[in-house]
Write a protein that holds these residues in place. Structure first.
Motif, PDB file in Angstrom:
ATOM      1  N   GLU C 117       9.933 -11.806   1.910  1.00 33.63           N
ATOM      2  CA  GLU C 117       9.149 -11.289   3.029  1.00 33.63           C
ATOM      3  C   GLU C 117      10.041 -10.551   4.020  1.00 33.63           C
ATOM      4  O   GLU C 117       9.721  -9.470   4.500  1.00 33.63           O
ATOM      5  N   GLY C 141      15.537 -28.863  -0.827  1.00 34.41           N
ATOM      6  CA  GLY C 141      14.216 -29.456  -0.834  1.00 34.41           C
ATOM      7  C   GLY C 141      13.195 -28.465  -1.352  1.00 34.41           C
ATOM      8  O   GLY C 141      13.566 -27.394  -1.857  1.00 34.41           O
ATOM      9  N   GLN C 142      11.946 -28.875  -1.270  1.00 38.91           N
ATOM     10  CA  GLN C 142      10.869 -27.966  -1.651  1.00 38.91           C
ATOM     11  C   GLN C 142       9.894 -27.867  -0.493  1.00 38.91           C
ATOM     12  O   GLN C 142       9.647 -28.862   0.185  1.00 38.91           O
ATOM     13  N   ARG C 143       9.391 -26.713  -0.303  1.00 38.49           N
ATOM     14  CA  ARG C 143       8.381 -26.589   0.746  1.00 38.49           C
ATOM     15  C   ARG C 143       7.056 -27.068   0.211  1.00 38.49           C
ATOM     16  O   ARG C 143       6.730 -26.836  -0.955  1.00 38.49           O
ATOM     17  N   ASP C 144       6.361 -27.746   1.055  1.00 43.32           N
ATOM     18  CA  ASP C 144       5.111 -28.370   0.639  1.00 43.32           C
ATOM     19  C   ASP C 144       3.956 -27.388   0.656  1.00 43.32           C
ATOM     20  O   ASP C 144       3.045 -27.477   1.455  1.00 43.32           O
ATOM     21  N   VAL C 145       4.055 -26.426  -0.195  1.00 42.17           N
ATOM     22  CA  VAL C 145       2.960 -25.465  -0.353  1.00 42.17           C
ATOM     23  C   VAL C 145       2.745 -25.319  -1.849  1.00 42.17           C
ATOM     24  O   VAL C 145       3.584 -25.765  -2.645  1.00 42.17           O
ATOM     25  N   PRO C 146       1.641 -24.740  -2.250  1.00 40.77           N
ATOM     26  CA  PRO C 146       1.412 -24.593  -3.696  1.00 40.77           C
ATOM     27  C   PRO C 146       2.617 -23.968  -4.375  1.00 40.77           C
ATOM     28  O   PRO C 146       3.195 -23.017  -3.876  1.00 40.77           O
ATOM     29  N   ARG C 148       5.356 -25.428  -4.674  1.00 40.02           N
ATOM     30  CA  ARG C 148       6.518 -26.159  -4.160  1.00 40.02           C
ATOM     31  C   ARG C 148       7.824 -25.399  -4.325  1.00 40.02           C
ATOM     32  O   ARG C 148       8.738 -25.826  -5.044  1.00 40.02           O
ATOM     33  N   LEU C 151      13.767 -24.774  -1.355  1.00 44.96           N
ATOM     34  CA  LEU C 151      14.323 -24.367  -0.058  1.00 44.96           C
ATOM     35  C   LEU C 151      15.826 -24.240  -0.202  1.00 44.96           C
ATOM     36  O   LEU C 151      16.512 -25.174  -0.627  1.00 44.96           O
TER      37      LEU C 151
END
Lengths: 266, 209, 209
Positions: C117, C141-146, C148, C151
């Protein structure tokens, strides 16, 4: 000067007229099928002129302009007849030759004649070109690597020591600047040390959580060793992580321990 | 101990020179030893290697010094055999290309205009490109005149490929002694001939005009 | 006479093998002699050359047979020296890699989507891998969005390699600052993290909108 005299003499004594017609350009004659190939071997008007001079054993320092011009024009006409592309360079030279020839026919004040030979420039160019032409031949005769010289090129096992790219802070800053410049929605955004501290702590907390899955809120603060500013930064980092949905903060009921864990609900 | 060390340095030098596709400069060779050998030592050992190979019987290679450094090359008398192996030999250049190259080599730095003036014909851009692609010539600057034409000069690779150490080793260019026209002895000797020619041409001249 | 001839063949073979950039097969070597030497003779002479060089003291090269033919190669123990001649050029990261690294450093933790982006173009997975292999970034980590998404954050190695104690030591980059300079000067002078934090929060909130 002698040439001038002979030119003038020739001009005023046309007694060899008939002979001229019969004994014309004996060596201009080339079998028609060989002509094109032959003309193409000249590297230009100077090359052709040199050929004519050498062929007729003319003295390069005292060129009989009329003869040379006539012979030259003969070749150029042949070239034009078979539409050789070089004609333009050759025509320019024709004009030059004719000009020199006509200037030589003009009477001159006696005292300047030796320095003012109209042929001087042409002779200079011819000599310079001939010198280069000979030098080119000699260069071509030198042994060449790959043709006459084979250089050693045996094999060895290259031990590759990969050197990683060097990155300086300036490089990094420049890259970041670039990103910001392009990302227009970043206008008015200010990036400072503080943001980085918070972001660094965000990464650190995530790292810890990754390791332990779940951590007590208070365990994330090193109250004894960190000054107030750091603790605040750490707290801000937790808030930011929560806001961005990266961590979940849970508490069973009031006054029980608060836990942080990586948000894994999907 | 010392002689052992010298032997090892010579062995490494020899291996480096036998495996390098391009000549190695003293600086290159110093890198082999992480700069821990003196330049004078290296130069002396290179001479020793050169002599060792010269003394070798039978021998196939010689150590030579060219513009950009030292290299081993096969003895010239073996080249006719070796060239049978290599179907993709470098091309020989056309006369036009060789003349262009000679002008750049002997008169450098020169512009395309200088070359055209000297040869009396337009320079084919392919000729320049060909020589540049071979890395025999390159642009060394621009002449400070309108249009700022590129100035061409020959490269070290050009000297290397022709087995030369410097431009001074180029074949000597024959320079014509320019004499004042009126004083030309040659003219006097060939005078009668010239008269005849001029006489006869002059008439044809008239017809040509 | 015969031995003379044999010597010459060996010399030519040796020169061919020392000057060839790739291994030479028996067929190649036969071409050297316009096929007028027997294969068995050649094979025998190659063995002789091999032994001659093995017996050479000191020696730098060996004749070996590999899949596609014969070649001379530098003795293995010399390779470490020879490799110093052509050290791999230190790579430079592409602009894309540098920008990706900068975004990860300044905006961590970020997902690939965040980077895309910001940069406005797709991120090449190789770029991420390159930085991970260098141990400059890793997944925290992973972002908690579809989906995942991972990060990414910078590592300690990254700080060490850039000689930084913490990310706070990264050059401060202020773009399109709204405040007059005097205020930003004050910011630098105080160097106080707490003051800056407040600034940060305001701004990051604004940017998140």
């Amino acid at each position: 000067m002698n040439t001038l005299i002979t030119e003038v003499k020739a001009h005023t004594e046309p007694r060899l007229h008939g002979e001229a017609i019969t004994s014309l350009p004996h060596d201009l004659y080339i079998p028609p099928d060989a002509l094109e190939v032959y003309l193409e071997t000249f590297e230009g008007p100077l090359d052709l002129l040199l050929y004519l001079i050498r062929k007729h054993n003319l003295d390069i320092l005292d060129i009989p302009m009329a003869e040379l011009t006539r012979q030259y024009m003969g070749y150029v006409e042949k070239m034009q007849a078979i539409k050789l592309e070089l004609a333009a360079d050759y025509l320019l030279m024709s004009a030059m030759l004719i000009e020199i020839k006509s200037r030589m026919l003009l009477p001159k004040p006696a005292e300047v004649e030796s320095e003012d030979d109209p042929r001087a420039e042409l002779v200079r160019r011819l000599m310079e070109y001939e010198a280069i032409k000979l030098a080119a031949q000699k260069l071509d005769e030198l042994p060449q690597v790959g043709l006459d010289l084979m250089v050693a090129n045996a094999y060895f096992e290259q031990i590759i020591q990969v050197q990683s790219a060097q990155v300086s802070m300036e490089d990094l800053l420049a890259a970041w600047q670039n990103v910001l410049k392009r990302a227009s929605h970043f206008a008015h955004h200010k990036v400072g040390k503080a943001e980085l501290s918070v972001r660094e702590h965000m990464s650190q907390i995530l790292r810890k959580l990754k390791e332990h899955n779940m951590m007590e809120f208070s365990a994330l603060f090193d109250v004894e060793n960190e000054g107030i500013p750091k603790l605040v930064v750490c707290f801000l980092a937790i808030l930011e992580l929560a806001r961005e949905g990266l961590v979940k903060i849970t508490q069973q009921e009031a006054f029980t321990p608060i836990y942080l864990h990586i948000n894994q609900s999907t | 101990m010392e002689s052992n060390n010298t032997t090892q340095i010579k062995t490494i030098l020899e291996a480096a020179l036998l495996t390098s596709p391009s000549p190695l400069s003293l600086d290159d060779l110093l890198r082999l030893f992480s700069e821990r050998v003196e330049r004078t030592t290296l130069r002396m050992l290179l001479d020793e290697i050169k002599q060792d190979w010269q003394a070798r019987k039978p021998n196939s290679m010689e150590l030579v010094q060219v513009a950009s450094g030292w290299r081993f090359q096969a003895l010239a008398e073996l080249a006719p055999f070796l060239s049978r192996l290599n179907p993709e030999r470098p091309q020989r250049y056309s006369r036009a290309a060789m003349e262009t190259l000679a002008i750049i080599a002997y008169r450098q730095p020169v512009t395309r205009g200088d070359i055209e003036e000297l040869r009396g014909v337009a320079v084919n851009p392919n000729t320049i490109r060909q020589l540049q692609e071979r890395d025999w010539i390159d642009v060394v600057g621009q002449r400070d005149v309108p249009g700022r034409p590129s100035l061409y000069a020959t490269t070290k690779t050009f000297l290397d490929d022709l087995n030369l150490k410097s431009l001074a080793d180029l074949p000597v260019m024959e320079v014509f002694v320019e004499q004042p026209f009126s004083e030309s002895d040659a003219f006097i000797e060939t005078g009668s001939e010239t008269v005849a020619q001029v006489d006869f041409i002059d008439n044809s001249d008239a017809s040509a005009n």
